[in-house]
Scaffold this motif. Sequence first.
Motif, PDB file in Angstrom:
ATOM      1  N   ARG A 215       6.151 -13.374 -12.630  1.00 50.13           N
ATOM      2  CA  ARG A 215       5.308 -13.570 -13.817  1.00 50.13           C
ATOM      3  C   ARG A 215       4.576 -12.292 -14.212  1.00 50.13           C
ATOM      4  N   ALA A 216       4.159 -11.520 -13.236  1.00 47.21           N
ATOM      5  CA  ALA A 216       3.463 -10.275 -13.545  1.00 47.21           C
ATOM      6  C   ALA A 216       4.379  -9.335 -14.322  1.00 47.21           C
ATOM      7  N   ARG A 217       5.674  -9.401 -14.069  1.00 48.26           N
ATOM      8  CA  ARG A 217       6.620  -8.544 -14.787  1.00 48.26           C
ATOM      9  C   ARG A 217       6.622  -8.878 -16.276  1.00 48.26           C
ATOM     10  N   LEU A 218       6.583 -10.160 -16.596  1.00 43.44           N
ATOM     11  CA  LEU A 218       6.558 -10.548 -18.002  1.00 43.44           C
ATOM     12  C   LEU A 218       5.277 -10.072 -18.675  1.00 43.44           C
ATOM     13  N   ARG A 219       4.156 -10.153 -17.948  1.00 45.58           N
ATOM     14  CA  ARG A 219       2.895  -9.680 -18.523  1.00 45.58           C
ATOM     15  C   ARG A 219       2.901  -8.165 -18.735  1.00 45.58           C
ATOM     16  N   CYS A 220       3.538  -7.413 -17.817  1.00 48.22           N
ATOM     17  CA  CYS A 220       3.613  -5.965 -17.965  1.00 48.22           C
ATOM     18  C   CYS A 220       4.455  -5.576 -19.173  1.00 48.22           C
ATOM     19  N   ASN A 221       5.443  -6.411 -19.480  1.00 48.42           N
ATOM     20  CA  ASN A 221       6.315  -6.122 -20.618  1.00 48.42           C
ATOM     21  C   ASN A 221       5.731  -6.625 -21.931  1.00 48.42           C
TER      22      ASN A 221
ATOM     23  N   ARG B  62       3.344   9.948  -9.600  1.00 45.16           N
ATOM     24  CA  ARG B  62       2.738   9.650 -10.899  1.00 45.16           C
ATOM     25  C   ARG B  62       3.620   8.708 -11.728  1.00 45.16           C
ATOM     26  N   THR B  63       4.133   7.659 -11.062  1.00 47.72           N
ATOM     27  CA  THR B  63       4.925   6.633 -11.739  1.00 47.72           C
ATOM     28  C   THR B  63       4.262   5.277 -11.517  1.00 47.72           C
ATOM     29  N   GLN B  64       4.766   4.261 -12.207  1.00 46.37           N
ATOM     30  CA  GLN B  64       4.223   2.918 -12.052  1.00 46.37           C
ATOM     31  C   GLN B  64       5.246   2.062 -11.325  1.00 46.37           C
ATOM     32  N   HIS B  65       4.793   1.300 -10.330  1.00 40.27           N
ATOM     33  CA  HIS B  65       5.719   0.450  -9.586  1.00 40.27           C
ATOM     34  C   HIS B  65       6.146  -0.735 -10.439  1.00 40.27           C
ATOM     35  N   ALA B  66       7.270  -1.327 -10.085  1.00 40.41           N
ATOM     36  CA  ALA B  66       7.826  -2.457 -10.834  1.00 40.41           C
ATOM     37  C   ALA B  66       6.987  -3.707 -10.599  1.00 40.41           C
ATOM     38  N   CYS B  67       6.779  -4.473 -11.647  1.00 42.09           N
ATOM     39  CA  CYS B  67       6.072  -5.744 -11.533  1.00 42.09           C
ATOM     40  C   CYS B  67       7.081  -6.828 -11.170  1.00 42.09           C
ATOM     41  N   PHE B  68       6.634  -7.865 -10.527  1.00 42.43           N
ATOM     42  CA  PHE B  68       7.540  -8.920 -10.090  1.00 42.43           C
ATOM     43  C   PHE B  68       7.169 -10.250 -10.713  1.00 42.43           C
TER      44      PHE B  68
ATOM     45  N   LEU C 279       0.827  -1.210   0.000  1.00 40.62           N
ATOM     46  CA  LEU C 279       0.000   0.000   0.000  1.00 40.62           C
ATOM     47  C   LEU C 279       0.861   1.260   0.000  1.00 40.62           C
ATOM     48  N   THR C 280       1.967   1.225   0.726  1.00 40.72           N
ATOM     49  CA  THR C 280       2.876   2.377   0.742  1.00 40.72           C
ATOM     50  C   THR C 280       3.464   2.621  -0.643  1.00 40.72           C
ATOM     51  N   SER C 281       3.818   1.544  -1.349  1.00 40.14           N
ATOM     52  CA  SER C 281       4.368   1.730  -2.696  1.00 40.14           C
ATOM     53  C   SER C 281       3.315   2.280  -3.647  1.00 40.14           C
ATOM     54  N   LEU C 282       2.060   1.878  -3.475  1.00 40.51           N
ATOM     55  CA  LEU C 282       0.997   2.431  -4.323  1.00 40.51           C
ATOM     56  C   LEU C 282       0.776   3.912  -4.050  1.00 40.51           C
TER      57      LEU C 282
END
Length: 62
Positions: free
Chosen positions: A52-58, A44-50, A34-37
């Motif tokens: 499997r989710a990282r591959l989907r974000c890319n 106004r930036t997007q947090h890093a995906c980790f 929640l703190t990172s969100l």
Amino acid sequence: MPQPHWPAFEWEALRVMTGYGLMLATLGSIDSLLTSLVADNITRTQHACFLRARLRCNGRSP
């Protein structure tokens, strides 16, 4: 000088402490996310995906 000895140990106490430890770890993880969100919304930036989710974000499938 007194001799060192192991303290009295009860399995019930270990069970209770394990439950509280897992609860604190879960709450700490949720608080961190929640703190990172909030920080992402403020900057106004997007947090890093980790993982499997990282591959989907890319745009790649796992």
